[in-house]
Scaffold this motif. Structure first.
Motif, mmCIF file in Angstrom:
data_model
loop_
_atom_site.group_PDB
_atom_site.id
_atom_site.type_symbol
_atom_site.label_atom_id
_atom_site.label_comp_id
_atom_site.label_asym_id
_atom_site.label_seq_id
_atom_site.Cartn_x
_atom_site.Cartn_y
_atom_site.Cartn_z
ATOM 1 N N VAL A 101 0.849 -1.194 0.000
ATOM 2 C CA VAL A 101 0.000 0.000 0.000
ATOM 3 C C VAL A 101 0.883 1.243 0.000
ATOM 4 O O VAL A 101 1.872 1.316 0.738
ATOM 5 N N TYR A 102 0.520 2.227 -0.823
ATOM 6 C CA TYR A 102 1.238 3.492 -0.922
ATOM 7 C C TYR A 102 0.281 4.631 -0.573
ATOM 8 O O TYR A 102 -0.716 4.847 -1.269
ATOM 9 N N TYR A 103 0.584 5.353 0.508
ATOM 10 C CA TYR A 103 -0.292 6.420 0.999
ATOM 11 C C TYR A 103 0.170 7.793 0.509
ATOM 12 O O TYR A 103 1.367 8.079 0.455
ATOM 13 N N TYR A 104 -0.802 8.640 0.207
ATOM 14 C CA TYR A 104 -0.565 10.050 -0.096
ATOM 15 C C TYR A 104 -1.510 10.857 0.800
ATOM 16 O O TYR A 104 -2.572 11.315 0.371
ATOM 17 N N ALA A 136 -4.227 9.372 15.911
ATOM 18 C CA ALA A 136 -3.303 10.071 16.805
ATOM 19 C C ALA A 136 -1.952 10.328 16.156
ATOM 20 O O ALA A 136 -1.226 11.248 16.556
ATOM 21 N N ALA A 137 -1.602 9.527 15.151
ATOM 22 C CA ALA A 137 -0.301 9.660 14.500
ATOM 23 C C ALA A 137 -0.311 10.638 13.333
ATOM 24 O O ALA A 137 0.747 10.951 12.787
ATOM 25 N N TRP A 168 3.564 2.345 10.532
ATOM 26 C CA TRP A 168 4.917 2.801 10.841
ATOM 27 C C TRP A 168 5.323 4.035 10.055
ATOM 28 O O TRP A 168 6.137 4.830 10.521
ATOM 29 N N LYS A 169 4.764 4.228 8.879
ATOM 30 C CA LYS A 169 5.123 5.400 8.086
ATOM 31 C C LYS A 169 4.647 6.704 8.734
ATOM 32 O O LYS A 169 5.101 7.783 8.362
ATOM 33 N N LEU A 170 3.746 6.605 9.708
ATOM 34 C CA LEU A 170 3.218 7.795 10.376
ATOM 35 C C LEU A 170 3.980 8.159 11.649
ATOM 36 O O LEU A 170 3.778 9.248 12.192
ATOM 37 N N ASP A 172 7.554 8.640 14.011
ATOM 38 C CA ASP A 172 8.974 8.982 13.919
ATOM 39 C C ASP A 172 9.872 7.862 14.429
ATOM 40 O O ASP A 172 11.009 7.700 13.971
ATOM 41 N N SER A 173 9.371 7.111 15.423
ATOM 42 C CA SER A 173 10.184 6.052 16.011
ATOM 43 C C SER A 173 9.292 5.079 16.758
ATOM 44 O O SER A 173 8.127 5.377 17.063
ATOM 45 N N GLU A 174 9.831 3.903 17.070
ATOM 46 C CA GLU A 174 9.098 2.924 17.860
ATOM 47 C C GLU A 174 8.793 3.469 19.250
ATOM 48 O O GLU A 174 7.709 3.237 19.797
ATOM 49 N N GLU A 175 9.742 4.184 19.825
ATOM 50 C CA GLU A 175 9.547 4.707 21.176
ATOM 51 C C GLU A 175 8.416 5.726 21.207
ATOM 52 O O GLU A 175 7.609 5.746 22.143
ATOM 53 N N ALA A 176 8.344 6.581 20.179
ATOM 54 C CA ALA A 176 7.256 7.565 20.115
ATOM 55 C C ALA A 176 5.914 6.862 19.992
ATOM 56 O O ALA A 176 4.933 7.239 20.657
ATOM 57 N N ALA A 177 5.867 5.843 19.146
ATOM 58 C CA ALA A 177 4.619 5.099 18.980
ATOM 59 C C ALA A 177 4.223 4.422 20.291
ATOM 60 O O ALA A 177 3.056 4.484 20.712
ATOM 61 N N LYS A 178 5.184 3.778 20.935
ATOM 62 C CA LYS A 178 4.891 3.062 22.182
ATOM 63 C C LYS A 178 4.350 4.011 23.246
ATOM 64 O O LYS A 178 3.348 3.707 23.915
#
Length: 320
Positions: A101-104, A136-137, A168-170, A172-178
């Motif tokens: 999937v490719y998002y715009y 949220a992302a 994941w494309k939304l 900045d990092s795993e830590e931010a997502a967590k």
């Protein structure tokens, strides 16, 4: 009203050809988005549903709104803007069952949802709020909007179902997502992570350990989605595995949204947690067996027929 949800829905372009996008010359136009997929799944099961977002005041935005409204979903709190376009994305199917999937969607209309625009009185008219981590992302304003919606719903007594639904494309990092997803999970009554998402949030690898780590005070249930291996559920009173329903995987996109719709429908019907997860698993199996996120989703009668037919087959196999 039964369930309300919010988030970005986009116009989807896909092809019937299993080729790289650069060689595709004709596309099919559809509409899709995690939250609207759930809303449509619930509406097709006979529930009264509301969905809202911010859309571009453009042909694609009006198309999305009309599509969702066509399922009988209340879209009265949707907003249009001339400041940003409606998001789009492309689905590439290279081989059978393999999808890219490719998002715009960067700086899309939905990313401009602002917490001051939330109609808290509108939320009060529903029993459940469904939320994903996608919204949220999208932007800092969308994160603030999501926080406010969940806090308001909790204060007003709605049950909150949270699907981390990591894109994941939304992030900045795993830590931010967590950090953000754990915060949002703290508002929820029910949490629906996939196995990888559960590992991200808890550091645990086994479904039982993930569920136990997320089952904090105030959480009524955790369901860890295991794809083709079914699901694991846990509450303070019970826990266990639900076997998958058989399905030929044609298109996996949207399976988690169908799962959420089936699960919430079960809760609305007063089902025990295990039975609600079985409905969710059946919905997910139906979703992966057809092209498109929502086109093949069943009504209530079709869903129950599938479950009962599966149970009858299991019974006959035991007799043999």
């Amino acid at each position: 009203m039964d369930v309300v949800t919010f988030g970005e829905s986009m116009v989807l372009f896909s092809s019937d050809q299993n080729l790289p996008l650069q060689y595709i010359h004709q596309f099919n136009k559809q509409m899709a988005g995690a939250e609207s997929n759930v809303a449509i799944g619930l509406a097709k099961l006979g529930h009264r549903v509301g969905w809202f977002s911010k859309l571009g005041d453009d042909p694609f935005g009006h198309y999305v709104l009309h599509q969702i409204r066509g399922y009988g979903i209340d879209t009265s709190r949707c907003r249009h803007t001339n400041d940003a376009p409606t998001g789009i994305y492309f689905k590439e199917q290279r081989t059978h069952g393999k999808t890219q999937v490719y998002y715009y969607r960067h700086h899309s209309a939905a990313s401009r949802m602002h917490p001051d625009e939330l109609d808290e009185a509108y939320l009060a008219g529903f029993k459940f709020l469904h939320v994903t981590g996608i919204t949220a992302a999208l932007s800092p304003d969308c994160l603030a909007f999501t926080r406010k919606a969940m806090a308001s719903a909790r204060k007003q007594g709605l049950k909150i179902v949270f699907d981390p639904n990591v894109r994941w494309k939304l992030w900045d990092s795993e830590e931010a997502a967590k950090q953000v997803l754990l915060e949002l999970a703290g508002y929820a009554d029910y949490i629906l992570p996939g196995l990888d998402e559960g590992e991200l949030l808890t550091g645990c690898k086994q479904p039982e350990e993930i569920a136990s780590a997320l089952l904090k005070p105030g959480v009524a249930g955790v369901v860890v989605k295991l794809g083709s291996e079914g699901a694991y559920y846990q509450s303070e009173q019970q826990g266990g595995y639900v076997a998958p329903f058989p399905a030929e995987e044609i298109d996996p996109v949207g399976a988690g949204d169908a799962f959420a719709a089936g699960f919430i429908s079960g809760l609305l019907h007063g089902d025990e947690l295990e039975q609600a997860v079985r409905k969710a698993s059946a919905m997910g199996a139906i979703a992966v067996s057809v092209n498109g996120d929502v086109e093949g989703l069943p009504n209530e009668q079709e869903l129950l027929h599938m479950i009962h037919h599966h149970d009858d087959e299991d019974y006959q196999n035991v007799k043999r």
